[in-house]
Design a protein around this motif. Structure first.
Motif, PDB file in Angstrom:
ATOM      1  N   ILE A 298       0.855  -1.180   0.000  1.00 40.07           N
ATOM      2  CA  ILE A 298       0.000   0.000   0.000  1.00 40.07           C
ATOM      3  C   ILE A 298       0.896   1.237   0.000  1.00 40.07           C
ATOM      4  CG2 ILE A 298      -1.786   1.292   1.202  1.00 40.07           C
ATOM      5  CD1 ILE A 298      -2.741  -1.371   0.073  1.00 40.07           C
ATOM      6  N   ALA A 299       0.755   2.067  -1.024  1.00 39.75           N
ATOM      7  CA  ALA A 299       1.569   3.287  -1.127  1.00 39.75           C
ATOM      8  C   ALA A 299       0.896   4.406  -0.322  1.00 39.75           C
ATOM      9  CB  ALA A 299       1.741   3.672  -2.587  1.00 39.75           C
ATOM     10  N   ASP A 300       0.859   4.209   0.993  1.00 40.89           N
ATOM     11  CA  ASP A 300       0.269   5.210   1.873  1.00 40.89           C
ATOM     12  C   ASP A 300       1.337   6.225   2.279  1.00 40.89           C
ATOM     13  OD1 ASP A 300       1.798   3.643   3.526  1.00 40.89           O
ATOM     14  OD2 ASP A 300       0.132   2.877   4.717  1.00 40.89           O
ATOM     15  N   ALA A 301       0.962   7.182   3.102  1.00 41.33           N
ATOM     16  CA  ALA A 301       1.905   8.233   3.480  1.00 41.33           C
ATOM     17  C   ALA A 301       3.165   7.692   4.170  1.00 41.33           C
ATOM     18  CB  ALA A 301       1.202   9.264   4.364  1.00 41.33           C
TER      19      ALA A 301
ATOM     20  N   LEU B 250      -2.157  13.802  -2.797  1.00 45.92           N
ATOM     21  CA  LEU B 250      -1.798  13.300  -1.477  1.00 45.92           C
ATOM     22  C   LEU B 250      -0.353  12.817  -1.432  1.00 45.92           C
ATOM     23  CD1 LEU B 250      -4.997  11.106  -1.044  1.00 45.92           C
ATOM     24  CD2 LEU B 250      -4.540  13.259   0.160  1.00 45.92           C
ATOM     25  N   VAL B 251       0.159  12.679  -0.222  1.00 43.39           N
ATOM     26  CA  VAL B 251       1.441  11.982  -0.049  1.00 43.39           C
ATOM     27  C   VAL B 251       1.260  10.506  -0.389  1.00 43.39           C
ATOM     28  CG1 VAL B 251       3.231  11.319   1.592  1.00 43.39           C
ATOM     29  CG2 VAL B 251       2.196  13.602   1.721  1.00 43.39           C
ATOM     30  N   GLY B 252       0.209   9.931   0.100  1.00 45.94           N
ATOM     31  CA  GLY B 252      -0.100   8.528  -0.152  1.00 45.94           C
ATOM     32  C   GLY B 252      -1.539   8.261   0.217  1.00 45.94           C
ATOM     33  N   SER B 253      -2.007   7.080  -0.120  1.00 47.21           N
ATOM     34  CA  SER B 253      -3.408   6.756   0.139  1.00 47.21           C
ATOM     35  C   SER B 253      -3.543   5.279   0.480  1.00 47.21           C
ATOM     36  CB  SER B 253      -4.254   7.067  -1.099  1.00 47.21           C
ATOM     37  OG  SER B 253      -5.548   6.494  -0.993  1.00 47.21           O
ATOM     38  N   PRO B 254      -4.451   4.939   1.392  1.00 44.47           N
ATOM     39  CA  PRO B 254      -4.721   3.518   1.646  1.00 44.47           C
ATOM     40  C   PRO B 254      -5.340   2.831   0.446  1.00 44.47           C
ATOM     41  CG  PRO B 254      -6.287   4.916   2.814  1.00 44.47           C
ATOM     42  CD  PRO B 254      -5.239   5.824   2.267  1.00 44.47           C
ATOM     43  N   GLY B 255      -5.704   3.608  -0.580  1.00 41.41           N
ATOM     44  CA  GLY B 255      -6.261   3.030  -1.795  1.00 41.41           C
ATOM     45  C   GLY B 255      -5.301   3.002  -2.963  1.00 41.41           C
ATOM     46  N   TRP B 256      -4.021   3.270  -2.725  1.00 43.41           N
ATOM     47  CA  TRP B 256      -3.008   3.168  -3.781  1.00 43.41           C
ATOM     48  C   TRP B 256      -2.270   1.840  -3.598  1.00 43.41           C
ATOM     49  CZ3 TRP B 256      -0.346   8.677  -3.739  1.00 43.41           C
ATOM     50  CH2 TRP B 256      -1.273   9.626  -4.190  1.00 43.41           C
ATOM     51  N   ILE B 257      -2.513   0.889  -4.478  1.00 39.79           N
ATOM     52  CA  ILE B 257      -1.871  -0.428  -4.395  1.00 39.79           C
ATOM     53  C   ILE B 257      -0.732  -0.461  -5.409  1.00 39.79           C
ATOM     54  CG2 ILE B 257      -2.192  -2.923  -4.542  1.00 39.79           C
ATOM     55  CD1 ILE B 257      -5.165  -2.493  -4.073  1.00 39.79           C
ATOM     56  N   ALA B 258       0.494  -0.388  -4.906  1.00 36.61           N
ATOM     57  CA  ALA B 258       1.666  -0.394  -5.781  1.00 36.61           C
ATOM     58  C   ALA B 258       1.929  -1.818  -6.265  1.00 36.61           C
ATOM     59  CB  ALA B 258       2.883   0.145  -5.045  1.00 36.61           C
ATOM     60  N   PHE B 259       1.962  -1.984  -7.597  1.00 33.36           N
ATOM     61  CA  PHE B 259       2.131  -3.326  -8.155  1.00 33.36           C
ATOM     62  C   PHE B 259       3.266  -3.428  -9.156  1.00 33.36           C
ATOM     63  CE2 PHE B 259      -0.584  -1.197 -11.214  1.00 33.36           C
ATOM     64  CZ  PHE B 259      -0.199  -1.704 -12.449  1.00 33.36           C
ATOM     65  N   ALA B 260       3.971  -2.329  -9.425  1.00 30.38           N
ATOM     66  CA  ALA B 260       5.020  -2.385 -10.444  1.00 30.38           C
ATOM     67  C   ALA B 260       5.954  -1.198 -10.301  1.00 30.38           C
ATOM     68  CB  ALA B 260       4.398  -2.407 -11.839  1.00 30.38           C
TER      69      ALA B 260
END
Length: 459
Positions: free
Chosen positions: A223-226, A252-262
């Motif tokens: 998760i690409a969170d803050a 945003l700096v990051g979000s609980p809804g940003w799923i880094a996959f690559a």
């Protein structure tokens, strides 16, 4: 190997510093200062120039490398990240070495000076606390086509080993979020584990070409969170986040809804965005620039779009570090504090200034002002800071901090602070101010360790 608190560990470095700074060391109050860390160092040394026509070689600095390596080895043995120091060396060679021990309340600084002081344990700047805003009405992009996505991927990477449902479920459990359908389709075709390719470079390249990026395996999704984009307080506190009404991606700096996959192959991370901006789509593909601390850019409307059409150049989102939210008053920007005053102002940075010292009266009472940084000597009356009741970060010169400390006027709502040092200020004096500030919040001080030794007469 001698320990970091053994004078002999430092002797080679101290001899080099004495040879390079003999005149300044002999002056009243003379000292040398620097910092040595596991991956670099800052030392006041004059390096020998190579002969004309030849580039500098390692051999030209071999004595410096070897001296520093001795200290770095002792740091590694002690499990220390780095250590600032101050050395006072008399003409006879008698030496007093001050090691400015680390404090969990002090971030690493530049050279021998402390970085930001964390006055409230665990605190982070406001942009790192910001969560995504709801975006009513956003839906997946029309380009989403699960059947076409799967068919295209299987055609491009035949024979790939896909993830099992159990592996996908394990990734979801670890992340605490359900993977979007497009990402599940992708991993059912290939789980992107290097071991599956058996050293076959061409097979790995086919996966890259099929998707247009370097895929993470399900085990490496995150998760690409803050917290995944850490930044020192000094820089993070002067940033701001904002999401315009026409933004596809939230700023945003990051979000609980940003799923880094690559990864792009150049260090930038690619993520599925489940918390899009007002003009975005759920499940759109974004890229997080590794050279930026805030925001992301739109790559594709969907994973299907990314696979079918490639990632392109990305559509850049607007950042929040612009007026009126962030204002910079200096010789090359805004020319007065009055010009910076705005109800939306969050960050005021006063830099190099060649006019009369400035009053903070125009920004008193602004509801969102949370950060003030002021270059030494630029404030007409540092005590005006006491009227800025919403500050969470304050960076001032030593003299300005002295005024506030002596008057008992240090704002108690601060979460962090920093001392702006210009010129050759004695690190022990700066450390003493830092410790006074830390003591106000009952935080662990910077504790110096003093080593005494003798280098003998100079050659």
């Amino acid at each position: 190997m001698p320990s970091i608190h053994d004078f002999t560990t430092w002797e080679p470095v101290l001899r080099l510093l004495r040879a390079a700074n003999a005149e300044s060391l002999a002056a009243p109050g003379g000292h040398v200062a620097g910092r040595i860390g596991p991956d670099g160092w800052s030392l006041p040394l004059r390096r020998r120039l190579p002969p004309p026509g030849r580039a500098a070689q390692v051999e030209d600095m071999q004595d410096e490398f070897e001296a520093v390596k001795r200290v770095q080895s002792a740091l590694a043995d002690a499990g220390a990240d780095g250590i600032p120091f101050v050395a006072e060396i008399s003409p006879s060679g008698r030496t007093m070495l001050h090691l400015l021990g680390p404090s969990p309340a002090v971030e690493a600084g530049i050279g021998p000076y402390p970085g930001s002081l964390i006055l409230v344990e665990g605190s982070v700047p406001e942009p790192w606390r910001r969560l995504p805003e709801p975006a009513p009405g956003v839906v997946p992009a029309p380009s989403v086509d699960l059947a076409s996505l799967e068919r295209t991927l299987r055609e491009r990477i035949p024979g790939a080993i896909g993830a099992t449902e159990a592996e996908i479920a394990a990734a979801e459990a670890r992340l605490g979020v359900a993977l979007p359908d497009e990402l599940k389709v992708l991993y059912r075709v290939t789980r992107a584990r290097r071991g599956d390719w058996g050293g076959d470079y061409e097979a790995a390249e086919r996966v890259f070409e099929a998707v247009g990026c370097e895929l993470f395996s399900p085990d490496d999704l995150y998760i690409a969170d803050a917290p995944s984009r850490p930044c020192p307080w000094e820089f993070a506190a002067t940033a701001a986040v904002a999401t315009p009404p026409d933004a596809a991606v939230q700023g945003l700096v990051g979000s609980p809804g940003w799923i880094a996959f690559a990864d792009t192959g150049g260090g930038d991370r690619i993520a599925v965005d489940l918390t899009p901006g007002p003009r975005g789509h759920t499940g759109q593909i974004i890229v997080l620039d590794h050279e930026q601390n805030i925001g992301a850019d739109l790559l594709a409307d969907s994973l299907t779009d990314l696979v079918m059409n490639g990632r392109g150049e990305g559509r850049s989102g607007r950042r929040g570090d612009k007026p009126p939210v962030v204002a910079r008053v200096n010789v090359g920007s805004l020319t007065s504090v009055q010009a910076a005053a705005d109800a939306g102002l969050e960050v005021l940075s006063i830099g190099v200034w060649d006019g009369e010292p400035l009053s903070l009266a125009p920004v008193t009472g602004l509801p969102r002002l949370r950060t003030l940084t002021a270059y030494p000597g630029t404030l007409a009356d540092p005590l005006e800071i006491a009227k800025l009741t919403g500050l969470e970060f304050l960076q001032l010169g030593p003299e300005e901090w002295r005024v506030l400390l002596d008057a008992g006027a240090v704002p108690r709502g601060l979460s962090a602070a920093a001392i702006e040092v210009r010129g050759n200020r004695h690190p022990l004096a700066i450390g003493a101010i830092a410790n006074e500030l830390l003591a106000l919040w009952d935080r662990p001080p910077i504790t110096p360790t003093v080593l005494e030794g003798h280098l003998g007469p100079a050659a």
